[in-house]
Design an enzyme around this catalytic site. Sequence first.
Site, PDB file in Angstrom:
ATOM      1  N   ASP A   1       2.457  -4.695  -0.596  1.00 56.20           N
ATOM      2  CA  ASP A   1       0.876  -5.330  -0.112  1.00 56.20           C
ATOM      3  C   ASP A   1      -0.464  -4.261  -0.486  1.00 56.20           C
ATOM      4  O   ASP A   1      -0.666  -2.920  -0.196  1.00 56.20           O
ATOM      5  CB  ASP A   1       0.978  -5.146   1.666  1.00 56.20           C
ATOM      6  CG  ASP A   1      -0.146  -5.808   1.819  1.00 56.20           C
ATOM      7  OD1 ASP A   1      -0.078  -5.569   3.761  1.00 56.20           O
ATOM      8  OD2 ASP A   1      -1.221  -6.034   1.290  1.00 56.20           O
TER       9      ASP A   1
ATOM     10  N   GLU B   1       0.673  -8.419  -2.157  1.00 56.67           N
ATOM     11  CA  GLU B   1      -0.108  -9.314  -0.879  1.00 56.67           C
ATOM     12  C   GLU B   1      -1.330  -8.669  -1.378  1.00 56.67           C
ATOM     13  O   GLU B   1      -1.785  -7.712  -1.510  1.00 56.67           O
ATOM     14  CB  GLU B   1       0.188  -8.939   0.001  1.00 56.67           C
ATOM     15  CG  GLU B   1      -0.206  -9.196   1.829  1.00 56.67           C
ATOM     16  CD  GLU B   1       0.498  -9.427   2.520  1.00 56.67           C
ATOM     17  OE1 GLU B   1       2.006  -8.589   2.419  1.00 56.67           O
ATOM     18  OE2 GLU B   1       0.329  -9.422   3.880  1.00 56.67           O
TER      19      GLU B   1
ATOM     20  N   ASP C   1      -2.874 -12.816   2.760  1.00 62.00           N
ATOM     21  CA  ASP C   1      -3.005 -12.116   4.352  1.00 62.00           C
ATOM     22  C   ASP C   1      -3.966 -12.789   4.916  1.00 62.00           C
ATOM     23  O   ASP C   1      -4.753 -13.266   5.381  1.00 62.00           O
ATOM     24  CB  ASP C   1      -2.070 -11.138   4.260  1.00 62.00           C
ATOM     25  CG  ASP C   1      -2.819 -10.250   5.391  1.00 62.00           C
ATOM     26  OD1 ASP C   1      -1.854  -9.321   5.963  1.00 62.00           O
ATOM     27  OD2 ASP C   1      -3.333 -10.983   6.735  1.00 62.00           O
TER      28      ASP C   1
ATOM     29  N   GLY D   1       3.225  -9.655  10.014  1.00 56.22           N
ATOM     30  CA  GLY D   1       3.134  -8.328  11.289  1.00 56.22           C
ATOM     31  C   GLY D   1       1.906  -7.181  11.270  1.00 56.22           C
ATOM     32  O   GLY D   1       0.952  -7.356  10.892  1.00 56.22           O
TER      33      GLY D   1
ATOM     34  N   ASN E   1      -3.871  -4.886   0.461  1.00 56.16           N
ATOM     35  CA  ASN E   1      -4.881  -4.708   1.486  1.00 56.16           C
ATOM     36  C   ASN E   1      -6.384  -4.912   1.072  1.00 56.16           C
ATOM     37  O   ASN E   1      -6.643  -4.361   1.267  1.00 56.16           O
ATOM     38  CB  ASN E   1      -4.959  -3.908   2.193  1.00 56.16           C
ATOM     39  CG  ASN E   1      -3.563  -4.257   3.567  1.00 56.16           C
ATOM     40  OD1 ASN E   1      -2.606  -3.283   3.444  1.00 56.16           O
ATOM     41  ND2 ASN E   1      -3.492  -4.807   4.433  1.00 56.16           N
TER      42      ASN E   1
ATOM     43  N   LYS F   1       8.984  -3.559   2.222  1.00 55.26           N
ATOM     44  CA  LYS F   1       7.190  -4.706   1.582  1.00 55.26           C
ATOM     45  C   LYS F   1       6.598  -3.154   1.841  1.00 55.26           C
ATOM     46  O   LYS F   1       6.336  -2.297   2.295  1.00 55.26           O
ATOM     47  CB  LYS F   1       6.317  -4.432   2.235  1.00 55.26           C
ATOM     48  CG  LYS F   1       5.126  -5.089   2.591  1.00 55.26           C
ATOM     49  CD  LYS F   1       4.336  -6.013   3.388  1.00 55.26           C
ATOM     50  CE  LYS F   1       3.458  -5.452   4.475  1.00 55.26           C
ATOM     51  NZ  LYS F   1       2.907  -6.910   5.321  1.00 55.26           N
ATOM     52  N   LEU F   2       6.080  -2.789  -0.166  1.00 48.38           N
ATOM     53  CA  LEU F   2       5.674  -1.111  -0.266  1.00 48.38           C
ATOM     54  C   LEU F   2       4.133  -1.071  -0.253  1.00 48.38           C
ATOM     55  O   LEU F   2       2.999  -2.450  -0.823  1.00 48.38           O
ATOM     56  CB  LEU F   2       6.331  -0.750  -1.210  1.00 48.38           C
ATOM     57  CG  LEU F   2       7.967  -0.253  -1.982  1.00 48.38           C
ATOM     58  CD1 LEU F   2       7.719   0.073  -3.008  1.00 48.38           C
ATOM     59  CD2 LEU F   2       7.695   0.533  -0.455  1.00 48.38           C
ATOM     60  N   LYS F   3       3.011  -0.431   1.137  1.00 45.02           N
ATOM     61  CA  LYS F   3       1.871  -0.796   0.660  1.00 45.02           C
ATOM     62  C   LYS F   3       1.601   0.278  -0.806  1.00 45.02           C
ATOM     63  O   LYS F   3       1.986   1.012  -1.131  1.00 45.02           O
ATOM     64  CB  LYS F   3       1.568   0.331   2.240  1.00 45.02           C
ATOM     65  CG  LYS F   3       1.458  -0.021   3.196  1.00 45.02           C
ATOM     66  CD  LYS F   3       0.939  -1.474   3.315  1.00 45.02           C
ATOM     67  CE  LYS F   3       0.587  -2.150   5.094  1.00 45.02           C
ATOM     68  NZ  LYS F   3       0.197  -3.367   5.485  1.00 45.02           N
TER      69      LYS F   3
ATOM     70  N   SER G   1       7.635  -2.929   6.580  1.00 46.59           N
ATOM     71  CA  SER G   1       6.895  -2.398   5.980  1.00 46.59           C
ATOM     72  C   SER G   1       6.244  -1.443   5.538  1.00 46.59           C
ATOM     73  O   SER G   1       7.024  -0.187   7.183  1.00 46.59           O
ATOM     74  CB  SER G   1       5.745  -3.047   6.582  1.00 46.59           C
ATOM     75  OG  SER G   1       4.197  -2.382   6.059  1.00 46.59           O
TER      76      SER G   1
ATOM     77  N   LYS H   1      -0.053 -14.850  10.509  1.00 43.57           N
ATOM     78  CA  LYS H   1      -0.155 -14.143  11.050  1.00 43.57           C
ATOM     79  C   LYS H   1      -0.554 -14.808  12.769  1.00 43.57           C
ATOM     80  O   LYS H   1      -2.275 -15.138  12.375  1.00 43.57           O
ATOM     81  CB  LYS H   1      -0.865 -12.931  10.594  1.00 43.57           C
ATOM     82  CG  LYS H   1      -0.476 -11.703   9.873  1.00 43.57           C
ATOM     83  CD  LYS H   1      -1.141 -10.551   9.768  1.00 43.57           C
ATOM     84  CE  LYS H   1      -0.381  -9.724   9.210  1.00 43.57           C
ATOM     85  NZ  LYS H   1      -1.479  -8.767   8.566  1.00 43.57           N
TER      86      LYS H   1
HETATM   87  O1  LIG Z   1       5.435  -4.459  10.672  1.00 41.45           O
HETATM   88  C1  LIG Z   1       4.428  -4.546  11.550  1.00 41.45           C
HETATM   89  O2  LIG Z   1       4.652  -5.763  12.253  1.00 41.45           O
HETATM   90  C2  LIG Z   1       3.365  -3.975  10.394  1.00 41.45           C
HETATM   91  C3  LIG Z   1       3.328  -5.226   8.905  1.00 41.45           C
HETATM   92  C4  LIG Z   1       2.087  -4.550   8.117  1.00 41.45           C
HETATM   93  O3  LIG Z   1       2.004  -4.068   7.340  1.00 41.45           O
HETATM   94  N1  LIG Z   1       1.357  -5.353   8.567  1.00 41.45           N
HETATM   95  C5  LIG Z   1      -0.688  -4.365   8.139  1.00 41.45           C
HETATM   96  C6  LIG Z   1      -0.666  -5.365   6.517  1.00 41.45           C
HETATM   97  O4  LIG Z   1      -2.236  -5.142   6.717  1.00 41.45           O
HETATM   98  O5  LIG Z   1       0.116  -6.528   7.279  1.00 41.45           O
HETATM   99  C7  LIG Z   1      -1.453  -3.673   9.134  1.00 41.45           C
HETATM  100  C8  LIG Z   1      -0.743  -3.223   9.440  1.00 41.45           C
HETATM  101  C9  LIG Z   1      -2.260  -2.449  10.294  1.00 41.45           C
HETATM  102  C10 LIG Z   1      -2.893  -3.546  10.388  1.00 41.45           C
HETATM  103  C11 LIG Z   1      -3.299  -4.422  10.237  1.00 41.45           C
HETATM  104  C12 LIG Z   1      -2.413  -4.815   9.030  1.00 41.45           C
END
Ligand SMILES: O=C(O)CCC(=O)N[C@@H](C(=O)O)c1ccccc1
Length: 380
Positions: free
Chosen positions: A201, A226, A251, A303, A203, A173-175, A147, A275
């Site tokens: 992603d 996502e 998610d 993750g 969020n 995976k790009l935020k 990520s 998750k």
């Molecule tokens: O590889 C990892 O563990 C992080 C994957 C990731 O980007 N998690 C994000 C998500 O929104 O999925 C996240 C990051 C920080 C806190 C919560 C969620």
Amino acid sequence: MKLTGAELRTIRMPLVTPFETSFGVEEDRVAVLVRVIGTVGGDRRPTEVQGWGECVAMELPLYSSEYAEAAAAMLRTFLLPRLLRASAAGTDITAETVDALLEPFVGHRMAKAALEMAVLDAQLRGTGQSMAGYLGATRPTVPAGVSVGIQPSIATLLDVVADYLADGYVRIKLKIKPGWDVAPVEAVRERFGELIPLQVDANAAYTLADARVLRRLDAFDLLLIEQPLPEDDLRQHAELATLVRTPICLDESIVSPRAAADAIALKSCSVINIKAGRVGGYLAAKQIHDICRANGIPVWCGGMLETGLGRAANAALAALPGFTLTGDISASDRFYEQDITDPFVMDDGQITVPTGPGLGVIPNQSVLERFTVTTEWIQA
Ligand SMILES: O=C(O)CCC(=O)N[C@@H](C(=O)O)c1ccccc1
């Protein structure tokens, strides 16, 4: 098992680089860990066992309503006393019964998941079965996905992605967030070509009014988008799914097996990120896997910057047959210079699923102490 006590510990681990998402920037990870102590084998031949659980709640309630301090309070004040009292009254504490015992307490799925994980680890260390064996894993390794946080510039992003690809990651995976979406995706595609498996992603950072922007992402052959919209909006995700071609993955919205079934029935998504911490534990995670498999919905393991404890459990979960998409199972050094367990390393783009009893890993006590903020003992 007969529960005799538990240790509740909060740790703080520095991240190797700041991790920026649409809801903020993290410089380090605060995690609540639970270690349960008990005996198995009845009064005749009692054997002491212990098990570890990791709570994925962040320091601040930005990803979900849960946060580390609240999870610790839930475990200290309600969840652990409930199990300890039940055990003292003669109830056999098993991972399969933790959820029912904790059911009277509403919500706090991440806190509950950490406790169920600790009980499951102890139970399996007692029987000698691995987490992978218990869950029904069918593969000895899982592909490593990474990520990538929001970066200060496109140039920096391209360097970061180049480094991860050179490390051997097989999925990127790009935020994204409004204002940082089409341009970074287009730049990554132009630089690295059409072949690298790529997903984004959000969020929950967009609204249905942003459908036009999200539809522009259809040009880049992404695996999925996502959680583009808010967590509680299954209806609008279903609407968005008719407006964009790229598969919608949920998610934050998928908080339980029931939510997964609803999202599938409402056609809110065609992929689900599982998750265990978000859905209340690894048993619920497996139920969601089974529901999705029965409905032809591919899943992958998300993750939450887990330490090696959660990473071990996630690798076992990601090895189930329905996990046909690469998950956020990265090497420990993606986030941490030093993990609290032996580090997970990537070998040819794969992470090996632990085969030892329970999680198959335990913390290195001196490293654990170094990152410990508080620790306390809870007993009946
Ligand atoms: O590889 C990892 O563990 C992080 C994957 C990731 O980007 N998690 C994000 C998500 O929104 O999925 C996240 C990051 C920080 C806190 C919560 C969620």
